[in-house]
Design a protein around this motif. Structure first.
Motif, PDB file in Angstrom:
ATOM      1  N   ARG A   4      34.377  28.949  35.827  1.00 52.82           N
ATOM      2  CA  ARG A   4      34.396  30.165  35.016  1.00 52.82           C
ATOM      3  C   ARG A   4      34.996  31.302  35.819  1.00 52.82           C
ATOM      4  O   ARG A   4      34.738  31.425  37.017  1.00 52.82           O
ATOM      5  CB  ARG A   4      32.975  30.559  34.587  1.00 52.82           C
ATOM      6  CG  ARG A   4      32.333  29.620  33.616  1.00 52.82           C
ATOM      7  CD  ARG A   4      31.082  30.200  32.958  1.00 52.82           C
ATOM      8  NE  ARG A   4      30.199  30.964  33.815  1.00 52.82           N
ATOM      9  CZ  ARG A   4      29.200  30.430  34.527  1.00 52.82           C
ATOM     10  NH1 ARG A   4      28.975  29.136  34.532  1.00 52.82           N
ATOM     11  NH2 ARG A   4      28.417  31.204  35.247  1.00 52.82           N
ATOM     12  N   VAL A   5      35.755  32.138  35.145  1.00 51.90           N
ATOM     13  CA  VAL A   5      36.257  33.388  35.708  1.00 51.90           C
ATOM     14  C   VAL A   5      35.657  34.481  34.844  1.00 51.90           C
ATOM     15  O   VAL A   5      35.761  34.440  33.615  1.00 51.90           O
ATOM     16  CB  VAL A   5      37.801  33.439  35.674  1.00 51.90           C
ATOM     17  CG1 VAL A   5      38.301  34.783  36.177  1.00 51.90           C
ATOM     18  CG2 VAL A   5      38.389  32.299  36.501  1.00 51.90           C
ATOM     19  N   GLN A   6      35.007  35.452  35.490  1.00 52.87           N
ATOM     20  CA  GLN A   6      34.280  36.461  34.715  1.00 52.87           C
ATOM     21  C   GLN A   6      34.201  37.782  35.457  1.00 52.87           C
ATOM     22  O   GLN A   6      34.321  37.830  36.682  1.00 52.87           O
ATOM     23  CB  GLN A   6      32.868  35.958  34.404  1.00 52.87           C
ATOM     24  CG  GLN A   6      32.013  35.719  35.639  1.00 52.87           C
ATOM     25  CD  GLN A   6      30.712  34.995  35.327  1.00 52.87           C
ATOM     26  OE1 GLN A   6      30.708  34.014  34.588  1.00 52.87           O
ATOM     27  NE2 GLN A   6      29.614  35.497  35.896  1.00 52.87           N
ATOM     28  N   HIS A   7      33.980  38.854  34.699  1.00 51.32           N
ATOM     29  CA  HIS A   7      33.772  40.191  35.267  1.00 51.32           C
ATOM     30  C   HIS A   7      32.317  40.378  35.689  1.00 51.32           C
ATOM     31  O   HIS A   7      32.043  41.084  36.656  1.00 51.32           O
ATOM     32  CB  HIS A   7      34.146  41.276  34.247  1.00 51.32           C
ATOM     33  CG  HIS A   7      35.625  41.411  34.049  1.00 51.32           C
ATOM     34  ND1 HIS A   7      36.418  42.205  34.829  1.00 51.32           N
ATOM     35  CD2 HIS A   7      36.453  40.825  33.152  1.00 51.32           C
ATOM     36  CE1 HIS A   7      37.668  42.125  34.437  1.00 51.32           C
ATOM     37  NE2 HIS A   7      37.722  41.280  33.405  1.00 51.32           N
ATOM     38  N   ARG A  82      34.621  35.848  40.217  1.00 50.07           N
ATOM     39  CA  ARG A  82      34.670  37.139  39.528  1.00 50.07           C
ATOM     40  C   ARG A  82      36.031  37.793  39.670  1.00 50.07           C
ATOM     41  O   ARG A  82      36.769  37.548  40.620  1.00 50.07           O
ATOM     42  CB  ARG A  82      33.590  38.066  40.083  1.00 50.07           C
ATOM     43  CG  ARG A  82      32.207  37.534  39.720  1.00 50.07           C
ATOM     44  CD  ARG A  82      31.103  38.462  40.067  1.00 50.07           C
ATOM     45  NE  ARG A  82      31.249  39.746  39.382  1.00 50.07           N
ATOM     46  CZ  ARG A  82      30.733  40.872  39.864  1.00 50.07           C
ATOM     47  NH1 ARG A  82      30.066  40.881  40.998  1.00 50.07           N
ATOM     48  NH2 ARG A  82      30.885  41.999  39.197  1.00 50.07           N
ATOM     49  N   VAL A  83      36.336  38.653  38.709  1.00 49.47           N
ATOM     50  CA  VAL A  83      37.538  39.472  38.735  1.00 49.47           C
ATOM     51  C   VAL A  83      37.136  40.905  38.399  1.00 49.47           C
ATOM     52  O   VAL A  83      36.021  41.162  37.952  1.00 49.47           O
ATOM     53  CB  VAL A  83      38.605  38.968  37.736  1.00 49.47           C
ATOM     54  CG1 VAL A  83      39.147  37.618  38.179  1.00 49.47           C
ATOM     55  CG2 VAL A  83      38.058  38.893  36.316  1.00 49.47           C
ATOM     56  N   GLY A  84      38.063  41.817  38.623  1.00 52.21           N
ATOM     57  CA  GLY A  84      37.791  43.234  38.381  1.00 52.21           C
ATOM     58  C   GLY A  84      37.528  43.945  39.688  1.00 52.21           C
ATOM     59  O   GLY A  84      37.755  43.405  40.771  1.00 52.21           O
ATOM     60  N   GLU A  85      37.037  45.161  39.586  1.00 54.69           N
ATOM     61  CA  GLU A  85      36.753  45.957  40.781  1.00 54.69           C
ATOM     62  C   GLU A  85      35.329  45.687  41.249  1.00 54.69           C
ATOM     63  O   GLU A  85      34.369  45.878  40.502  1.00 54.69           O
ATOM     64  CB  GLU A  85      36.937  47.448  40.493  1.00 54.69           C
ATOM     65  CG  GLU A  85      36.794  48.299  41.744  1.00 54.69           C
ATOM     66  CD  GLU A  85      37.121  49.765  41.500  1.00 54.69           C
ATOM     67  OE1 GLU A  85      37.192  50.502  42.501  1.00 54.69           O
ATOM     68  OE2 GLU A  85      37.288  50.176  40.338  1.00 54.69           O
ATOM     69  N   LEU A  86      35.208  45.233  42.487  1.00 51.65           N
ATOM     70  CA  LEU A  86      33.923  44.900  43.093  1.00 51.65           C
ATOM     71  C   LEU A  86      33.688  45.796  44.300  1.00 51.65           C
ATOM     72  O   LEU A  86      34.637  46.178  44.994  1.00 51.65           O
ATOM     73  CB  LEU A  86      33.893  43.434  43.509  1.00 51.65           C
ATOM     74  CG  LEU A  86      34.247  42.416  42.418  1.00 51.65           C
ATOM     75  CD1 LEU A  86      34.320  41.024  43.001  1.00 51.65           C
ATOM     76  CD2 LEU A  86      33.247  42.478  41.298  1.00 51.65           C
ATOM     77  N   THR A  87      32.437  46.079  44.585  1.00 57.14           N
ATOM     78  CA  THR A  87      32.099  46.929  45.718  1.00 57.14           C
ATOM     79  C   THR A  87      31.373  46.110  46.790  1.00 57.14           C
ATOM     80  O   THR A  87      30.871  45.018  46.515  1.00 57.14           O
ATOM     81  CB  THR A  87      31.217  48.111  45.264  1.00 57.14           C
ATOM     82  OG1 THR A  87      30.051  47.602  44.627  1.00 57.14           O
ATOM     83  CG2 THR A  87      31.974  49.018  44.289  1.00 57.14           C
ATOM     84  N   PRO A  88      31.310  46.637  48.018  1.00 53.97           N
ATOM     85  CA  PRO A  88      30.656  45.904  49.089  1.00 53.97           C
ATOM     86  C   PRO A  88      29.253  45.429  48.709  1.00 53.97           C
ATOM     87  O   PRO A  88      28.479  46.152  48.081  1.00 53.97           O
ATOM     88  CB  PRO A  88      30.616  46.920  50.239  1.00 53.97           C
ATOM     89  CG  PRO A  88      31.861  47.730  50.010  1.00 53.97           C
ATOM     90  CD  PRO A  88      31.923  47.885  48.501  1.00 53.97           C
ATOM     91  N   GLY A  89      28.979  44.173  49.064  1.00 58.24           N
ATOM     92  CA  GLY A  89      27.700  43.550  48.779  1.00 58.24           C
ATOM     93  C   GLY A  89      27.677  42.745  47.498  1.00 58.24           C
ATOM     94  O   GLY A  89      26.779  41.935  47.294  1.00 58.24           O
ATOM     95  N   GLU A  90      28.651  42.955  46.614  1.00 57.50           N
ATOM     96  CA  GLU A  90      28.682  42.209  45.355  1.00 57.50           C
ATOM     97  C   GLU A  90      29.222  40.800  45.575  1.00 57.50           C
ATOM     98  O   GLU A  90      30.069  40.568  46.435  1.00 57.50           O
ATOM     99  CB  GLU A  90      29.568  42.916  44.324  1.00 57.50           C
ATOM    100  CG  GLU A  90      28.946  44.156  43.739  1.00 57.50           C
ATOM    101  CD  GLU A  90      29.751  44.657  42.559  1.00 57.50           C
ATOM    102  OE1 GLU A  90      29.574  44.094  41.453  1.00 57.50           O
ATOM    103  OE2 GLU A  90      30.559  45.586  42.751  1.00 57.50           O
ATOM    104  N   GLY A  91      28.737  39.863  44.761  1.00 63.35           N
ATOM    105  CA  GLY A  91      29.219  38.493  44.809  1.00 63.35           C
ATOM    106  C   GLY A  91      30.597  38.361  44.198  1.00 63.35           C
ATOM    107  O   GLY A  91      30.858  38.911  43.125  1.00 63.35           O
TER     108      GLY A  91
END
Length: 157
Positions: A4-7, A82-91
């Motif tokens: 799966r690819v997801q936000h 995951r795709v999109g904008e992620l911040t430090p600590g996020e999976g």
């Protein structure tokens, strides 16, 4: 679906529970969760943006997953990216490999991650605290890790 690819964020525990519910043929579970680091080479990172082409990315991840199932004696596996904008600590990525014996699960998880790092069609942009940003190229260390599996990858067939 095994890939799966997801936000949205993923729940590693829920993914494992869903894969193992009611099963008695699993002897080993290996999970890997990749997280956004807070810095890159000492530079504070504000975000990591991942882009992809819907449909193409899922198909490529599916080919990698099928290759892992062929190479290793897996009972089941799942890859969530995951795709999109992620911040430090996020999976960013979750790989779960289930097998009757631990070695196959360990090897399959490593294989999947090595191929994801080098072959999966994602474009990554790092944005730093100083406002600078850059697109990330594949690292030599990732290519060396993938090469240890030898032979043709699922993406070259």
């Amino acid at each position: 679906m095994a890939v799966r690819v997801q936000h949205e964020p993923f729940d590693a525990v829920a993914e494992v529970e869903a894969l193992t519910r009611g099963r008695i043929d699993v002897g080993g579970i290996v999970t890997f969760t990749g997280l956004v680091r807070g810095d890159v080479d000492g530079r504070p990172l504000i975000s990591l943006t991942l882009e992809h082409y819907p449909g193409m990315t899922e198909a490529e991840l599916g080919r990698i997953e099928v290759e892992a199932r062929k190479r290793f004696d897996l009972v089941d596996c799942v890859v969530v990216h995951r795709v999109g904008e992620l911040t430090p600590g996020e999976g960013i990525v979750l790989v779960v490999a289930l097998s009757r014996h631990r070695q196959a699960a360990f090897e399959a998880a490593e294989f999947l991650m090595d191929y994801l790092k080098t072959r999966a069609p994602f474009w990554k942009k790092e944005t730093f605290a100083d406002g600078a940003g850059n697109w990330v190229d594949a690292r030599d260390s990732d290519s060396r890790a993938e090469a240890r599996w030898g032979g043709e990858s699922a993406t070259q067939k």
